[in-house]
Design a protein around this motif. Structure first.
Motif, PDB file in Angstrom:
ATOM      1  N   SER A 208      63.797 -95.197 -73.674  1.00 57.14           N
ATOM      2  CA  SER A 208      64.306 -95.977 -72.548  1.00 57.14           C
ATOM      3  C   SER A 208      65.653 -96.611 -72.911  1.00 57.14           C
ATOM      4  N   ALA A 209      66.002 -96.566 -74.201  1.00 59.33           N
ATOM      5  CA  ALA A 209      67.288 -97.063 -74.691  1.00 59.33           C
ATOM      6  C   ALA A 209      67.626 -96.303 -75.971  1.00 59.33           C
ATOM      7  N   ILE A 210      68.930 -96.185 -76.248  1.00 60.24           N
ATOM      8  CA  ILE A 210      69.359 -95.394 -77.402  1.00 60.24           C
ATOM      9  C   ILE A 210      70.597 -96.042 -78.032  1.00 60.24           C
ATOM     10  N   PRO A 211      70.660 -96.077 -79.373  1.00 63.06           N
ATOM     11  CA  PRO A 211      71.831 -96.658 -80.035  1.00 63.06           C
ATOM     12  C   PRO A 211      73.092 -95.817 -79.773  1.00 63.06           C
ATOM     13  N   ILE A 212      74.224 -96.521 -79.702  1.00 64.18           N
ATOM     14  CA  ILE A 212      75.525 -95.871 -79.535  1.00 64.18           C
ATOM     15  C   ILE A 212      76.352 -96.159 -80.783  1.00 64.18           C
ATOM     16  N   ILE A 213      76.969 -95.099 -81.327  1.00 68.62           N
ATOM     17  CA  ILE A 213      77.893 -95.285 -82.441  1.00 68.62           C
ATOM     18  C   ILE A 213      79.258 -94.732 -82.036  1.00 68.62           C
ATOM     19  N   ASP A 214      80.303 -95.209 -82.720  1.00 70.10           N
ATOM     20  CA  ASP A 214      81.640 -94.699 -82.433  1.00 70.10           C
ATOM     21  C   ASP A 214      81.956 -93.541 -83.374  1.00 70.10           C
ATOM     22  N   ASP A 215      83.194 -93.070 -83.315  1.00 73.95           N
ATOM     23  CA  ASP A 215      83.596 -91.925 -84.141  1.00 73.95           C
ATOM     24  C   ASP A 215      83.645 -92.251 -85.628  1.00 73.95           C
ATOM     25  N   ASN A 216      83.557 -93.539 -85.977  1.00 73.91           N
ATOM     26  CA  ASN A 216      83.532 -93.954 -87.385  1.00 73.91           C
ATOM     27  C   ASN A 216      82.122 -94.312 -87.845  1.00 73.91           C
ATOM     28  N   ASN A 217      81.121 -93.901 -87.062  1.00 72.00           N
ATOM     29  CA  ASN A 217      79.707 -94.149 -87.354  1.00 72.00           C
ATOM     30  C   ASN A 217      79.318 -95.620 -87.292  1.00 72.00           C
ATOM     31  N   LYS A 218      80.122 -96.432 -86.618  1.00 68.76           N
ATOM     32  CA  LYS A 218      79.802 -97.864 -86.485  1.00 68.76           C
ATOM     33  C   LYS A 218      78.988 -98.082 -85.220  1.00 68.76           C
ATOM     34  N   TYR A 219      78.003 -98.953 -85.337  1.00 69.64           N
ATOM     35  CA  TYR A 219      77.159 -99.299 -84.195  1.00 69.64           C
ATOM     36  C   TYR A 219      77.994-100.092 -83.193  1.00 69.64           C
ATOM     37  N   VAL A 220      77.994 -99.648 -81.925  1.00 69.09           N
ATOM     38  CA  VAL A 220      78.769-100.346 -80.889  1.00 69.09           C
ATOM     39  C   VAL A 220      77.900-100.902 -79.764  1.00 69.09           C
ATOM     40  N   GLY A 221      76.636-100.536 -79.739  1.00 69.54           N
ATOM     41  CA  GLY A 221      75.758-101.060 -78.701  1.00 69.54           C
ATOM     42  C   GLY A 221      74.584-100.144 -78.442  1.00 69.54           C
ATOM     43  N   THR A 222      73.866-100.474 -77.390  1.00 72.55           N
ATOM     44  CA  THR A 222      72.703 -99.696 -76.994  1.00 72.55           C
ATOM     45  C   THR A 222      72.822 -99.381 -75.516  1.00 72.55           C
ATOM     46  N   LEU A 223      72.568 -98.142 -75.162  1.00 74.72           N
ATOM     47  CA  LEU A 223      72.586 -97.715 -73.767  1.00 74.72           C
ATOM     48  C   LEU A 223      71.156 -97.627 -73.270  1.00 74.72           C
ATOM     49  N   ALA A 224      70.887 -98.271 -72.148  1.00 74.76           N
ATOM     50  CA  ALA A 224      69.548 -98.263 -71.561  1.00 74.76           C
ATOM     51  C   ALA A 224      69.550 -97.430 -70.276  1.00 74.76           C
ATOM     52  N   GLU A 225      68.364 -96.993 -69.895  1.00 75.86           N
ATOM     53  CA  GLU A 225      68.224 -96.249 -68.640  1.00 75.86           C
ATOM     54  C   GLU A 225      68.814 -97.024 -67.473  1.00 75.86           C
ATOM     55  N   GLY A 226      68.571 -98.324 -67.457  1.00 80.69           N
ATOM     56  CA  GLY A 226      69.080 -99.162 -66.380  1.00 80.69           C
ATOM     57  C   GLY A 226      70.595 -99.143 -66.288  1.00 80.69           C
ATOM     58  N   ASP A 227      71.281 -99.049 -67.430  1.00 82.77           N
ATOM     59  CA  ASP A 227      72.738 -98.979 -67.428  1.00 82.77           C
ATOM     60  C   ASP A 227      73.215 -97.736 -66.682  1.00 82.77           C
ATOM     61  N   LEU A 228      72.507 -96.632 -66.892  1.00 79.61           N
ATOM     62  CA  LEU A 228      72.855 -95.386 -66.196  1.00 79.61           C
ATOM     63  C   LEU A 228      72.619 -95.517 -64.698  1.00 79.61           C
ATOM     64  N   LEU A 229      71.500 -96.117 -64.341  1.00 80.09           N
ATOM     65  CA  LEU A 229      71.186 -96.285 -62.923  1.00 80.09           C
ATOM     66  C   LEU A 229      72.199 -97.195 -62.224  1.00 80.09           C
ATOM     67  N   TRP A 230      72.563 -98.313 -62.878  1.00 78.55           N
ATOM     68  CA  TRP A 230      73.553 -99.220 -62.284  1.00 78.55           C
ATOM     69  C   TRP A 230      74.903 -98.530 -62.127  1.00 78.55           C
ATOM     70  N   LYS A 231      75.295 -97.732 -63.116  1.00 79.78           N
ATOM     71  CA  LYS A 231      76.570 -97.007 -63.025  1.00 79.78           C
ATOM     72  C   LYS A 231      76.524 -96.038 -61.856  1.00 79.78           C
ATOM     73  N   LEU A 232      75.445 -95.317 -61.718  1.00 82.46           N
ATOM     74  CA  LEU A 232      75.296 -94.347 -60.624  1.00 82.46           C
ATOM     75  C   LEU A 232      75.316 -95.056 -59.273  1.00 82.46           C
ATOM     76  N   LYS A 233      74.620 -96.165 -59.174  1.00 80.64           N
ATOM     77  CA  LYS A 233      74.539 -96.912 -57.916  1.00 80.64           C
ATOM     78  C   LYS A 233      75.872 -97.543 -57.525  1.00 80.64           C
ATOM     79  N   ASN A 234      76.594 -98.084 -58.510  1.00 82.11           N
ATOM     80  CA  ASN A 234      77.781 -98.886 -58.216  1.00 82.11           C
ATOM     81  C   ASN A 234      79.111 -98.145 -58.308  1.00 82.11           C
TER      82      ASN A 234
END
Length: 134
Positions: free
Chosen positions: A35-61
């Motif tokens: 339901s959520a997944i870690p996000i890393i950048d091109d330098n393998n640094k943790y930048v956040g977590t993406l959740a299903e809800g984030d995808l839904l809000w992006k699609l809706k808005n």
């Protein structure tokens, strides 16, 4: 107790990079039943977590965004509504309880922010349950 004993290493964890598309992120969530997944950048640094809800809000808005063109939106362009705080690998298990109350998993990084893996809420709860019962 140090959290390293509970670490699920990066090579055993699904994660995404901030440069992949919204469609690819959705496919990763579906493939791993997350339901959520870690996000890393091109330098393998943790930048956040993406959740299903984030995808839904992006699609809706986002006007004109649909399942057909989600491949054109980068993960880095998606607003995240939940901040999953990370901890450094040398943290103590006692520091984890507060984080586990609000997060399904706690991302673990080294002293430079490089993503090392996660500690699952389940493992944190089991640790405290064992110690309470002792």
């Amino acid at each position: 107790m140090e959290i390293s004993a509970f670490l699920l290493p990066k090579d055993q964890v699904a994660f995404i990079t901030s440069s992949i598309s919204m469609l690819e992120a959705m496919q990763q969530l579906e493939e791993h039943y997350y339901s959520a997944i870690p996000i890393i950048d091109d330098n393998n640094k943790y930048v956040g977590t993406l959740a299903e809800g984030d995808l839904l809000w992006k699609l809706k808005n986002t006007e004109g965004l649909s399942f057909e063109n989600m491949g054109e939106v980068k993960v880095s362009d998606i607003q995240r509504h939940v901040h999953n705080e990370s901890v450094e690998i040398n943290a103590q298990m006692e520091d984890m309880l507060t984080l586990a109350a609000d997060q399904n998993f706690v991302p673990v990084v080294d002293s430079t922010g490089v993503f090392l893996g996660i500690i699952r809420r389940k493992d944190i709860i089991e640790y405290y349950t064992r110690n309470i019962m002792d």
